[in-house]
Design a protein around this motif. Structure first.
Motif, PDB file in Angstrom:
ATOM      1  N   ASP B  41       0.802  -1.216   0.000  1.00  0.00           N
ATOM      2  CA  ASP B  41       0.000   0.000   0.000  1.00  0.00           C
ATOM      3  C   ASP B  41       0.836   1.268   0.000  1.00  0.00           C
ATOM      4  O   ASP B  41       0.322   2.356   0.130  1.00  0.00           O
ATOM      5  CB  ASP B  41      -1.033   0.001   1.130  1.00  0.00           C
ATOM      6  CG  ASP B  41      -0.418   0.006   2.505  1.00  0.00           C
ATOM      7  OD1 ASP B  41      -1.151   0.201   3.473  1.00  0.00           O
ATOM      8  OD2 ASP B  41       0.806  -0.191   2.611  1.00  0.00           O
ATOM      9  N   GLN B  42       2.138   1.124  -0.130  1.00  0.00           N
ATOM     10  CA  GLN B  42       2.967   2.310  -0.301  1.00  0.00           C
ATOM     11  C   GLN B  42       2.852   2.768  -1.769  1.00  0.00           C
ATOM     12  O   GLN B  42       2.116   2.195  -2.543  1.00  0.00           O
ATOM     13  CB  GLN B  42       4.423   1.998   0.020  1.00  0.00           C
ATOM     14  CG  GLN B  42       4.631   1.414   1.402  1.00  0.00           C
ATOM     15  CD  GLN B  42       4.596   2.459   2.512  1.00  0.00           C
ATOM     16  OE1 GLN B  42       3.544   2.918   2.889  1.00  0.00           O
ATOM     17  NE2 GLN B  42       5.739   2.837   3.026  1.00  0.00           N
ATOM     18  N   ALA B  43       3.602   3.795  -2.099  1.00  0.00           N
ATOM     19  CA  ALA B  43       3.570   4.277  -3.473  1.00  0.00           C
ATOM     20  C   ALA B  43       4.100   3.209  -4.431  1.00  0.00           C
ATOM     21  O   ALA B  43       4.883   2.365  -4.048  1.00  0.00           O
ATOM     22  CB  ALA B  43       4.424   5.526  -3.584  1.00  0.00           C
ATOM     23  N   TYR B  44       3.638   3.233  -5.667  1.00  0.00           N
ATOM     24  CA  TYR B  44       4.167   2.315  -6.660  1.00  0.00           C
ATOM     25  C   TYR B  44       3.991   2.948  -8.030  1.00  0.00           C
ATOM     26  O   TYR B  44       3.374   4.002  -8.170  1.00  0.00           O
ATOM     27  CB  TYR B  44       3.453   0.964  -6.590  1.00  0.00           C
ATOM     28  CG  TYR B  44       2.073   0.985  -7.194  1.00  0.00           C
ATOM     29  CD1 TYR B  44       1.017   1.568  -6.497  1.00  0.00           C
ATOM     30  CD2 TYR B  44       1.830   0.465  -8.465  1.00  0.00           C
ATOM     31  CE1 TYR B  44      -0.251   1.622  -7.047  1.00  0.00           C
ATOM     32  CE2 TYR B  44       0.557   0.517  -9.014  1.00  0.00           C
ATOM     33  CZ  TYR B  44      -0.472   1.092  -8.310  1.00  0.00           C
ATOM     34  OH  TYR B  44      -1.709   1.145  -8.851  1.00  0.00           O
TER      35      TYR B  44
END
Lengths: 537, 309
Positions: B41-44
């Motif tokens: 759920d972090q940036a990607y």
């Protein structure tokens, strides 16, 4: 006789089947070692990494534990979040745009190759290249020329980013696309590790058997069971291993790992499961670890949803004040969290005490604010969460708290697992709010605002968009020095209270522990146990 | 006999294709994109997700994907895991022996102890030992396996410390004993009750009376005449049970940290690793099919009147 004949036939089949399984049984080479492994080694419950061990392809905690033991980037952070230089002598800039990196001399990879400017530049170019599909490739997007190697569509136009230039073997410069006063903090992420030449021969094989420049050398990877690394005598960094090696052992449940810590088969556990939390301090005595780290959980409204479209921030402030954080963290969450008082957790640079009561439980004021703001449409909303991550209990409690305090009806919107939860967030299908969580990538307050609430931020799944906030953040990024930038982001944080892009709930705390055989177990800023510093008794 | 076996083997082909297609479609229908989920759920970067999907062929239509998968399978290629990039064949080869060991252990336990108890009780119905067995099995049937698992783990590993709480080495049979017994307990109860009933019923049958009247030694009366006839339902049950033991090991494997097929399929499911799930499931289908074939053939041994042309 017919029966006798078929009996022989069946007996034959059974013998063959048994022989086949017996072969299978002996085929895999499982270690016979018991207890905590070889003498002087320490063990920890780090599970199977999801991906091959390539620094830029891992962002989950299991993999990064192992990668951090094998690779060392330019710099690292101490427990306060201050920079500690590891492979770099210095990282400096005059204008926050062009950064000069000086490497320490005499550093080598585990195979004897020297660590030079080229080891870094080549690695970063490879990581950033879209053809290599590295999960963390976007970490390099600030560097000039990133779009050439990582275009949105099609093949890369260049093999290297124009922003990276080697001055000599131990000096190189990084030119960014724009000013970014805290860029050096980003360099502390494991993704920025260098690679030896042998990597490029066969990246796939390397991922199973990495060669790094870190405090430990890779020994073996017994898939789903164990990864073993050995302390490297020639390591020159400040985080030199104080033990002889580490075993990262995979456990299927927190409970199983906990039992092994108590019975002495495992040295360290990163997180004690809910069932064992009430008694772990008693069981482990001095070995119990309870420490906050830089991570935050919040409720994020989906600003595109029917409920929260064009919502008056006062309503969100009211909802925030309707959550009894103190009681929920103490009871439902067993003291594993600390109630939040701002948008940034302690442990990151610039964390401040906001002069506001928005994070304090106050049912009367909550009710009043919600009324003033025009109420929640339909007087009800949902909180989306994934049921496979232990969120149900606290979501229910938060809803209960809001319902009791304000009369606004709140229900959980469970998704069966994380994948489904993420899909709904990505596709803008969240019906009300979702549970947001963020662990610091680097210990600066910008990380908890720019990456979450800027209109263009990838992780802005609530689609919060505010021109004023965007402008302030862009300005903060143009600051001349880190201190100024941190201060500017502190101002942004104060402004965020007026818009409430999310409702911060609590900061994470690590509730881990270690057994009697080891000592000196510390926690770093993002909640990892510092394995290298652990000593055996 | 040979023709019967050949026909049965041929029947396996459509069953196999049908079941794999079904599982494949089910995995496809599940919400959640495995490549996206890997990013957390972090940036990607969506570009990377698209690129990985293209490389893996996940951007193609379902039937095309299935066709590709089956073509690979017939060439001995089970595909590649999305996250770890390991060949699925390797993953299965790691996990299967563990589960097979556990299952065989449990199966042997079920067969010996279950039939043993059933015979002892069935020969003397309505005595104290018979009632004892009925109570014990009732207890085992009604106890969820995770309760039994935790209970035994607590008693044997923590209180008495006769074994390790979790399995650190799956080739060590002393460590496997506890999970195997837990896994076996449910089937054990069924087998014991089945045997008991069957034996108790057949005791009163005509051929038993004849055998006794002929003056045959008791060992032969019971060992051949009684057992052989009474075991047919038990064997049927045991054959099917091999398959359920293997798939049913998920809970037990979780409690005792056994790195077997149960956990593997669970992991794969939550990560939407379609190819892994289908790979393992198809092997399970094969095992079920083989087991039921062996069972059918065993009938002929137990009762020569049953013949296969």
């Amino acid at each position: 006789m017919r029966g006798a004949k078929s009996a022989k036939w069946v007996a034959g089949a059974i013998v063959v089947a048994l022989a086949a399984t017996a072969c299978g049984g002996n085929g895999d080479g499982e270690g016979k070692s018991k207890g905590s492994g070889p003498a002087g080694y320490v063990s920890i419950d780090v599970g199977e990494p999801q991906k091959p061990l390539i620094p830029a392809d891992t962002n989950e905690s299991n993999g990064s534990y192992v990668i951090q033991s094998i690779f060392t980037q330019l710099l690292d952070f101490d427990s306060k979040g201050d920079i500690v230089y590891t492979n770099a002598e210095s990282v400096t800039t005059d204008d926050s745009k062009t950064w000069t990196v000086k490497l320490k001399k005499g550093w080598k990879f585990h195979n004897g190759e020297e660590v030079t400017s080229k080891s870094y530049i080549d690695a970063w170019n490879w990581y950033a290249n879209i053809k290599n599909n590295q999960q963390n490739s976007f970490w390099f997007q600030d560097i000039k020329g990133y779009d050439d190697v990582h275009p949105e569509k099609g093949d890369p136009k260049a093999e290297a980013m124009s922003g990276l230039k080697a001055v000599d073997d131990h000096t190189f410069t990084i030119e960014l696309k724009y000013t970014m006063p805290y860029f050096n903090y980003k360099l502390g992420y494991t993704t920025w590790a260098p690679l030896p030449k042998v990597f490029y021969d066969d990246p796939k094989a390397f991922g199973q058997k990495p060669v790094g420049n870190g405090p430990y050398t890779f020994e073996k990877w017994d898939h789903k069971k164990l990864i073993q690394v050995k302390a490297w005598d020639d390591y020159q960094g400040p985080n030199k291993a104080k033990n002889k090696g580490v075993q990262f052992k995979a456990y299927t449940t927190l409970e199983a790992a906990y039992k092994d810590v108590v019975s002495g088969n495992l040295d360290m556990i990163r997180q004690v499961g809910p069932t064992d939390l009430p008694k772990y301090k008693q069981d482990l005595g001095d070995g119990a670890i309870e420490q906050p780290y830089a991570a935050l959980q919040s409720l994020t409204p989906a600003f595109y949803s029917k409920t929260f479209k064009d919502i008056d921030p006062k309503v969100l402030q009211g909802l925030s004040m309707a959550v009894d954080r103190d009681t929920i963290t103490k009871t439902v969450l067993n003291n594993t969290r600390t109630p939040a008082k701002s948008f940034t957790p302690p442990g990151v640079k610039g964390n401040q005490n906001l002069d506001t009561d928005v994070f304090t439980y106050n049912p009367a004021k909550a009710k009043k604010l919600i009324q003033e703001g025009g109420g929640v449409p339909g007087n009800k909303f949902t909180i989306q969460y994934n049921t496979d991550g232990g969120h149900k209990e606290w979501v229910t409690a938060v809803c209960e708290s809001i319902r009791k305090a304000t009369g606004v009806d709140c229900t959980g919107d469970p998704k069966p697992d994380f994948a489904t939860d993420l899909e709904a967030r990505d596709n803008d299908q969240v019906k009300g709010m979702y549970r947001g969580g963020w662990v610091a990538d680097y210990p600066v307050n910008a990380n908890f605002m720019k990456e979450l609430y800027h209109t263009t931020a990838e992780a802005n799944n609530g689609r919060f968009s505010n021109k004023e906030i965007d402008g302030l953040m862009n300005k903060a990024d143009k600051a001349k020095s880190l201190d100024e930038s941190v201060k500017a982001f502190q101002e942004v944080e104060k402004k965020l209270v007026d818009f409430m892009p999310a409702i911060p709930l609590w900061y994470y705390r690590i509730n881990g522990g270690h057994g009697k055989n080891v000592d000196n177990v510390n926690v770093d800023f993002h909640g990892d146990l510092e394995v290298w510093a652990v000593t055996t008794k | 006999m040979g023709r019967y076996v050949a026909r049965r083997l041929l029947q396996m082909i459509p069953v196999f294709i049908g079941s794999t297609l079904l599982i494949f479609c089910m995995m496809y229908a599940l919400p959640g994109d495995p490549v996206r989920a890997m990013m957390g759920d972090q940036a990607y970067d969506p570009t990377v997700v698209a690129s990985i999907k293209k490389d893996l062929g996940l951007d193609q239509p379902l039937l095309q994907q299935y066709a590709n998968y089956m073509t690979g399978l017939f060439q001995g290629d089970f595909g590649t895991q999305i996250a770890s990039q390991r060949p699925i064949a390797d993953v299965i080869a790691d996990a299967f022996p563990v589960t097979i060991r556990l299952t065989l252990f449990a199966f042997t336990f079920v067969t010996l102890v279950g039939i043993g108890l059933g015979v002892v009780a069935g020969l003397r119905p309505d005595t104290l030992q018979d009632r004892g067995l009925l109570t014990l099995t009732l207890f085992l049937v009604s106890m969820p396996s995770f309760v039994l698992g935790f209970l035994l783990q607590y008693q044997f590993a923590f209180k008495w410390q006769v074994t390790t709480p979790t399995v650190t080495d799956s080739t060590d049979f002393s460590q496997l004993a506890l999970p195997a017994i837990v896994l076996a307990s449910l089937s054990l109860a069924y087998v014991a009750r089945l045997t008991r009933t069957s034996i108790a019923e057949n005791l009163r049958s005509d051929y038993m009376r004849t055998a006794v009247a002929k003056g045959l030694p008791r060992r032969r009366v019971i060992g051949v005449h009684l057992m052989r006839n009474s075991l047919i339902p038990v064997v049927t049950f045991l054959g099917i049970e091999i398959g359920s033991l293997m798939t049913g090991a998920i809970v037990t494997e979780g409690i005792f940290n056994v790195r077997g097929i149960g956990l593997e399929i669970y992991d794969a499911l939550t990560r939407r690793e379609g190819a892994t799930v289908v790979g393992i499931a198809s092997l399970m289908v094969l095992i079920y099919l083989a087991a039921s074939l062996i069972v059918d053939l065993l009938y002929a041994v137990l009762d020569p009147r049953i013949r296969y042309a």
